[in-house]
Design a protein around this motif. Structure first.
Motif, PDB file in Angstrom:
ATOM      1  N   ILE A  63     -30.513   3.371 -18.621  1.00  0.00           N
ATOM      2  CA  ILE A  63     -30.247   2.865 -17.274  1.00  0.00           C
ATOM      3  C   ILE A  63     -30.783   1.451 -17.120  1.00  0.00           C
ATOM      4  O   ILE A  63     -30.113   0.550 -16.601  1.00  0.00           O
ATOM      5  N   ARG A  64     -32.005   1.250 -17.571  1.00  0.00           N
ATOM      6  CA  ARG A  64     -32.638  -0.064 -17.463  1.00  0.00           C
ATOM      7  C   ARG A  64     -31.837  -1.114 -18.228  1.00  0.00           C
ATOM      8  O   ARG A  64     -31.647  -2.240 -17.738  1.00  0.00           O
ATOM      9  N   ARG A  65     -31.380  -0.761 -19.418  1.00  0.00           N
ATOM     10  CA  ARG A  65     -30.619  -1.723 -20.222  1.00  0.00           C
ATOM     11  C   ARG A  65     -29.329  -2.126 -19.516  1.00  0.00           C
ATOM     12  O   ARG A  65     -28.927  -3.291 -19.547  1.00  0.00           O
ATOM     13  N   ALA A  66     -28.667  -1.157 -18.901  1.00  0.00           N
ATOM     14  CA  ALA A  66     -27.395  -1.442 -18.227  1.00  0.00           C
ATOM     15  C   ALA A  66     -27.576  -2.331 -17.008  1.00  0.00           C
ATOM     16  O   ALA A  66     -26.631  -3.035 -16.611  1.00  0.00           O
ATOM     17  N   VAL A  74     -34.309  -6.819 -23.418  1.00  0.00           N
ATOM     18  CA  VAL A  74     -34.946  -6.672 -24.730  1.00  0.00           C
ATOM     19  C   VAL A  74     -35.946  -5.522 -24.695  1.00  0.00           C
ATOM     20  O   VAL A  74     -35.992  -4.675 -25.603  1.00  0.00           O
ATOM     21  N   LEU A  75     -36.761  -5.483 -23.631  1.00  0.00           N
ATOM     22  CA  LEU A  75     -37.750  -4.420 -23.515  1.00  0.00           C
ATOM     23  C   LEU A  75     -37.090  -3.058 -23.363  1.00  0.00           C
ATOM     24  O   LEU A  75     -37.578  -2.056 -23.882  1.00  0.00           O
ATOM     25  N   ALA A  76     -35.979  -3.018 -22.627  1.00  0.00           N
ATOM     26  CA  ALA A  76     -35.255  -1.748 -22.471  1.00  0.00           C
ATOM     27  C   ALA A  76     -34.733  -1.264 -23.816  1.00  0.00           C
ATOM     28  O   ALA A  76     -34.815  -0.071 -24.143  1.00  0.00           O
ATOM     29  N   ASN A  77     -34.220  -2.176 -24.633  1.00  0.00           N
ATOM     30  CA  ASN A  77     -33.744  -1.792 -25.962  1.00  0.00           C
ATOM     31  C   ASN A  77     -34.890  -1.339 -26.853  1.00  0.00           C
ATOM     32  O   ASN A  77     -34.721  -0.445 -27.682  1.00  0.00           O
ATOM     33  N   HIS A  78     -36.054  -1.968 -26.683  1.00  0.00           N
ATOM     34  CA  HIS A  78     -37.217  -1.526 -27.457  1.00  0.00           C
ATOM     35  C   HIS A  78     -37.529  -0.069 -27.151  1.00  0.00           C
ATOM     36  O   HIS A  78     -37.676   0.757 -28.055  1.00  0.00           O
ATOM     37  N   CYS A  79     -37.654   0.263 -25.875  1.00  0.00           N
ATOM     38  CA  CYS A  79     -37.989   1.645 -25.523  1.00  0.00           C
ATOM     39  C   CYS A  79     -36.854   2.595 -25.904  1.00  0.00           C
ATOM     40  O   CYS A  79     -37.101   3.708 -26.372  1.00  0.00           O
ATOM     41  N   LEU A  80     -35.618   2.141 -25.733  1.00  0.00           N
ATOM     42  CA  LEU A  80     -34.476   2.977 -26.098  1.00  0.00           C
ATOM     43  C   LEU A  80     -34.495   3.289 -27.594  1.00  0.00           C
ATOM     44  O   LEU A  80     -34.294   4.438 -28.011  1.00  0.00           O
TER      45      LEU A  80
END
Length: 284
Positions: A63-66, A74-80
């Motif tokens: 959700i955050r990445r979108a 970038v941080l959202a992709n890290h956690c994802l």
């Protein structure tokens, strides 16, 4: 990989290792280093959610990445990617980490190296050795640009695993030579080097490498397993028995201990030392 090379037959006709499908451990080494803006409250919340509910963290990150751009994305992709790794979704993890690297500014070469190494690690765990090699070559180049020796050594070690899977053992050995030169006090590189040299039947060199690994990580059960294998192949059954018994003693109940037990069962029993009776005892 549990510290060993893929498809490695340590002792002939041994049963398959229970942890053979586990992902290479070097991802933890990479992830332990701080990402971009590590103090971000959202990132910390997402990563802390991993221990309790990785599926929820995965959904939060999607959700955050979108909904975000720039550093937040970038941080959202890290956690994802981290959540996907916890769930064994290696393609998702690879895509997320690769996107994090691509969206990190070119000047941030150390961070790009970190995400590239994680992407390559995920590709390797997902069974795409060729794709892993490409990603890890990029990670090594980024690490060199950042003068980050540890990151470069980690990427080189994983690239060696990929090259072994691809049957390019000479290049794999060169990658491990580079890794152990860059960070000579990291045991994993010496362990993998010993394993590969042993598979190439270069046993004296393998013995030197495993001795270095044992000095750096004396309680690592994977090191004890490999030391025993090299010993038995050089006709030193007593040394092999001692190495494998040490694995059982130091790490009881682990897959390594189970493997060591199987190895010991393949060795002939230790010879009994006969104690002379008083009649057989020679005079002083």
């Amino acid at each position: 990989m549990g510290g060993a090379m893929p498809n490695d037959d340590l002792v002939r006709d041994r049963p398959p290792r229970a942890d053979a499908a586990a992902p290479p451990p070097s991802a933890a080494d990479v992830a332990a280093e701080a990402p971009l803006n590590a103090t971000s409250a959202w990132l910390q919340g997402c990563l802390s959610q991993l221990e309790e509910d990785p599926a929820r963290a995965h959904a939060m990150a999607q959700i955050r990445r979108a909904e975000s751009t720039g550093t937040d994305r970038v941080l959202a992709n890290h956690c994802l990617g981290t959540a996907a790794s916890e769930l064994g979704l290696w393609d998702d993890a690879r895509t997320a980490f690769a996107a994090a690297r691509a969206e990190t500014p070119a000047a941030e070469s150390r961070t790009r190296a970190r995400f590239g190494a994680l992407a390559g690690n995920a590709a390797l765990a997902g069974g795409d050795a060729a794709g892993a090699e490409r990603l890890l070559i990029e990670a090594e180049a980024d690490a060199r640009a950042a003068r980050a020796s540890l990151l470069e050594a980690i990427a080189a070690t994983d690239r060696a695993r990929a090259l072994v899977t691809l049957g390019r053992t000479d290049q794999a050995l060169a990658a491990l030579d580079n890794a152990t030169t860059l960070v000579p006090d990291r045991a994993e590189g010496w362990l993998l080097k010993a394993t590969l040299l042993r598979r190439l039947e270069r046993l004296p060199e393998a013995q030197t490498a495993i001795e270095r690994a044992a000095t750096l990580a004396p309680s690592n059960p994977a090191v004890g397993l490999e030391a025993g294998v090299i010993a038995v192949l050089t006709g030193r059954d007593a040394a092999a028995r001692a190495s494998w018994q040490s694995v059982i003693d130091l790490a009881p109940g682990t897959p390594e201990a189970a493997t060591a037990t199987g190895y010991l069962a393949q060795l002939a029993p230790a010879p009994d030392i006969a104690v002379p009776t008083p009649e057989e005892t020679p005079p002083p």
